[in-house]
Write an enzyme that holds these catalytic residues in place. Structure first.
Site, PDB file in Angstrom:
ATOM      1  N   LYS A   1       0.869  -1.186   0.000  1.00 26.61           N
ATOM      2  CA  LYS A   1       0.000   0.000   0.000  1.00 26.61           C
ATOM      3  C   LYS A   1       0.896   1.222   0.000  1.00 26.61           C
ATOM      4  O   LYS A   1       2.053   1.161   0.426  1.00 26.61           O
ATOM      5  CB  LYS A   1      -0.891   0.002   1.250  1.00 26.61           C
ATOM      6  CG  LYS A   1      -2.168   0.780   1.080  1.00 26.61           C
ATOM      7  CD  LYS A   1      -3.227  -0.050   0.357  1.00 26.61           C
ATOM      8  CE  LYS A   1      -4.509   0.737   0.174  1.00 26.61           C
ATOM      9  NZ  LYS A   1      -5.596  -0.135  -0.298  1.00 26.61           N
TER      10      LYS A   1
HETATM   11  P1  NAD Z   1     -13.478   7.448  -2.415  1.00 26.24           P
HETATM   12  O1  NAD Z   1     -12.523   8.505  -2.035  1.00 26.24           O
HETATM   13  O2  NAD Z   1     -13.904   7.305  -3.838  1.00 26.24           O
HETATM   14  O3  NAD Z   1     -14.823   7.566  -1.529  1.00 26.24           O
HETATM   15  C1  NAD Z   1     -14.840   7.617  -0.139  1.00 26.24           C
HETATM   16  C2  NAD Z   1     -16.239   8.046   0.312  1.00 26.24           C
HETATM   17  O4  NAD Z   1     -16.299   7.974   1.742  1.00 26.24           O
HETATM   18  C3  NAD Z   1     -16.597   9.490  -0.064  1.00 26.24           C
HETATM   19  O5  NAD Z   1     -17.966   9.534  -0.401  1.00 26.24           O
HETATM   20  C4  NAD Z   1     -16.348  10.255   1.238  1.00 26.24           C
HETATM   21  O6  NAD Z   1     -17.123  11.440   1.340  1.00 26.24           O
HETATM   22  C5  NAD Z   1     -16.820   9.222   2.227  1.00 26.24           C
HETATM   23  N1  NAD Z   1     -16.319   9.451   3.584  1.00 26.24           N
HETATM   24  C6  NAD Z   1     -15.092   9.880   3.979  1.00 26.24           C
HETATM   25  N2  NAD Z   1     -15.066   9.994   5.319  1.00 26.24           N
HETATM   26  C7  NAD Z   1     -16.291   9.623   5.759  1.00 26.24           C
HETATM   27  C8  NAD Z   1     -16.878   9.513   7.045  1.00 26.24           C
HETATM   28  N3  NAD Z   1     -16.199   9.836   8.144  1.00 26.24           N
HETATM   29  N4  NAD Z   1     -18.168   9.088   7.128  1.00 26.24           N
HETATM   30  C9  NAD Z   1     -18.858   8.767   6.019  1.00 26.24           C
HETATM   31  N5  NAD Z   1     -18.359   8.847   4.778  1.00 26.24           N
HETATM   32  C10 NAD Z   1     -17.086   9.268   4.664  1.00 26.24           C
HETATM   33  O7  NAD Z   1     -12.817   6.074  -1.871  1.00 26.24           O
HETATM   34  P2  NAD Z   1     -13.101   4.607  -2.374  1.00 26.24           P
HETATM   35  O8  NAD Z   1     -12.117   4.255  -3.426  1.00 26.24           O
HETATM   36  O9  NAD Z   1     -14.561   4.435  -2.606  1.00 26.24           O
HETATM   37  O10 NAD Z   1     -12.675   3.762  -1.072  1.00 26.24           O
HETATM   38  C11 NAD Z   1     -13.520   3.623   0.054  1.00 26.24           C
HETATM   39  C12 NAD Z   1     -13.012   2.480   0.909  1.00 26.24           C
HETATM   40  O11 NAD Z   1     -12.980   1.281   0.134  1.00 26.24           O
HETATM   41  C13 NAD Z   1     -11.609   2.628   1.471  1.00 26.24           C
HETATM   42  O12 NAD Z   1     -11.540   1.967   2.718  1.00 26.24           O
HETATM   43  C14 NAD Z   1     -10.757   1.887   0.459  1.00 26.24           C
HETATM   44  O13 NAD Z   1      -9.525   1.451   1.012  1.00 26.24           O
HETATM   45  C15 NAD Z   1     -11.675   0.723   0.171  1.00 26.24           C
HETATM   46  N6  NAD Z   1     -11.435   0.029  -1.093  1.00 26.24           N
HETATM   47  C16 NAD Z   1     -11.392   0.703  -2.277  1.00 26.24           C
HETATM   48  C17 NAD Z   1     -11.213   0.008  -3.454  1.00 26.24           C
HETATM   49  C18 NAD Z   1     -11.244   0.674  -4.807  1.00 26.24           C
HETATM   50  O14 NAD Z   1     -11.182  -0.051  -5.814  1.00 26.24           O
HETATM   51  N7  NAD Z   1     -11.356   1.976  -4.901  1.00 26.24           N
HETATM   52  C19 NAD Z   1     -11.032  -1.386  -3.425  1.00 26.24           C
HETATM   53  C20 NAD Z   1     -11.096  -2.045  -2.195  1.00 26.24           C
HETATM   54  C21 NAD Z   1     -11.302  -1.320  -1.046  1.00 26.24           C
END
Ligand code: NAD
Length: 423
Positions: free
Chosen positions: A113
């Site tokens: 990461k």
């Molecule tokens: P992103 O930045 O696209 O979206 C994150 C969302 O969470 C946004 O809507 C933001 O406003 C919201 N958020 C942030 N803080 C918050 C809080 N305190 N309460 C409620 N909502 C909140 O990120 P993403 O890529 O969707 O990733 C989200 C999660 O999924 C992370 O934990 C990431 O590690 C995990 N993840 C992402 C992927 C991927 O392919 N993008 C794959 C596996 C896991």
């Protein structure tokens, strides 16, 4: 003298959560102490401080990391996070989870990461590009198609991946598409990657519904986080017939018991408009959202959201973890006691890394697939992992998280033993 207790940092909690989960699996697998000591730590940790010329002519120094937890099963794989709360401990935890995620879905990868301590929304596009290209240069000594392949995570996207690919390609003198995944399709990305994590969640929810005799049609879904993972999962589940009754972002939550119009909320959010000001339902806090009655709760924002403090309030029947590490070990115990089933992050959100793997394979072969092929293969890989985990959990009378961790850690230990300890 008053001694004030320092506030618990979410990142420290993430590492504690990751290590506790590993220790539990190590205990069940009866691993020897040396193997435990090896897997509890990250193999390589690169910290970088680098200058970026800002629009006003000043120079700002940023801090970033790239951490490789384990390489026993193949090249390191894992996302890059741009966020002001990024820390070395958070990156360590996320790298460790990537090792287990790749192993539980049986991809030939280790775990890594990376991240930069920055709020990307505060930078102009030019500053974001300069920061990305310089960070990519700093970590270029450990990344590469055979070594370590970054991908998007919170705060990063396909455009940023394209800049990283270009920067590394300029250094090497030829296009090196396989150095990152999650790229736009025009520069070696794969069809289906953008939706992959949300689509994987949909497939897992479908399996879970079949197993528990719930028709997806008319079932209720609550989603925390409306980004790449949460919004796509909400949209696909809505299209599959579920009723998405609440979604949230960092500004707050929107609730409508009759079901929200997810397509119009996605269009509304395109310009980064906060859900706290969206129309179409009642406004709730994120804490209230987590305690809504629903069939499926999908935390898809940050780690450490369901804790000992609020786990008792959860009224959903199933939690499908879109985020990495959203549930603490204490909360896991409370949820189990209350009969809430948790499908762990390393299975539920593996769609992203599975389709990243497909992108990397296509890049290495310069041969690209139809989207239907990507989705069919994703379905096959993620449902097989879900069923393996469900079967192990049932056979051993343990939770799906414990089963997933046992399978994952067991596979990494097997590879380590077969390779032996060098020299
Ligand atoms: P992103 O930045 O696209 O979206 C994150 C969302 O969470 C946004 O809507 C933001 O406003 C919201 N958020 C942030 N803080 C918050 C809080 N305190 N309460 C409620 N909502 C909140 O990120 P993403 O890529 O969707 O990733 C989200 C999660 O999924 C992370 O934990 C990431 O590690 C995990 N993840 C992402 C992927 C991927 O392919 N993008 C794959 C596996 C896991």
């Amino acid at each position: 003298m008053v001694i004030t207790q320092p506030q618990a940092q979410p990142a420290v909690d993430a590492l504690r959560t990751a290590i506790t989960q590993f220790d539990n699996a190590a205990e069940r697998l009866n691993l020897e102490e040396g193997t435990r000591a090896m897997l509890r730590r990250c193999k390589r940790e690169l910290s970088v401080h680098f200058p970026v010329r800002m629009n006003d002519g000043s120079i700002r120094v940023f801090e970033g990391y790239r951490v490789q937890h384990n390489l026993a099963r193949g090249p390191a794989k894992g996302g890059l996070r741009y966020n002001s709360n990024v820390s070395l401990d958070e990156v360590r935890a996320l790298a460790m989870w990537m090792t287990w995620k790749s192993a539980v879905v049986n991809l030939p990868y280790g775990g890594a990461k990376g991240g930069v301590v920055v709020d990307p929304k505060q930078l102009s596009l030019g500053e974001l590009e300069n920061l990305t290209r310089r960070y990519a240069t700093e970590i270029s000594i450990i990344i590469g198609p055979d070594e370590d392949i970054p991908a998007p995570d919170m705060g990063t996207d396909g455009r940023i991946m394209a800049w990283i690919m270009d920067t590394i390609s300029m250094h090497r003198g030829h296009t090196t598409a396989g150095v990152v995944t999650g790229k736009p399709v025009a520069v070696g990305g794969t069809l289906g990657r953008l939706e992959a994590t949300g689509r994987g969640i949909q497939y897992v929810v479908e399996e879970l519904s079949k197993d528990n005799g719930i028709g997806l049609e008319g079932s209720t879904v609550v989603v925390q986080g409306f980004g790449n993972v949460g919004a796509v999962a909400a949209q696909l589940l809505r299209r599959a017939g579920a009723k998405v009754i609440a979604v949230s972002d960092s500004s707050g939550a929107l609730y409508n018991g009759e079901g929200l119009n997810i397509d119009s909320l996605m269009a509304y959010q395109k310009d980064r408009a906060p859900l706290s000001q969206a129309a179409g339902g009642d406004h709730l806090t994120n804490r209230e959202l987590l305690s809504l009655r629903a069939d499926f709760l999908i935390p898809a924002a940050l780690e450490g959201q369901i804790t000992a403090e609020n786990a008792d309030e959860v009224k959903a029947r199933f939690i499908v973890e879109g985020a990495n590490g959203p549930t603490t070990p204490e909360a896991d115990a409370i949820l189990a006691g209350n009969g809430v089933t948790v499908v762990p992050d390393i299975v539920a959100n593996a769609g992203g890394v599975i389709v990243s793997y497909f992108e990397w394979v296509q890049d290495l072969q310069f041969y690209f697939w139809e989207e239907s092929e990507v989705n069919e293969r994703l379905h096959r890989v993620i449902t097989r992992a879900y069923r393996d985990v469900r079967t192990t959990a049932a056979q051993q009378g343990i939770s799906m998280r414990e089963a997933a961790m046992m399978l994952a850690v067991g596979r990494v230990v097997e590879a380590t033993k077969l390779r032996g300890i060098y020299p």
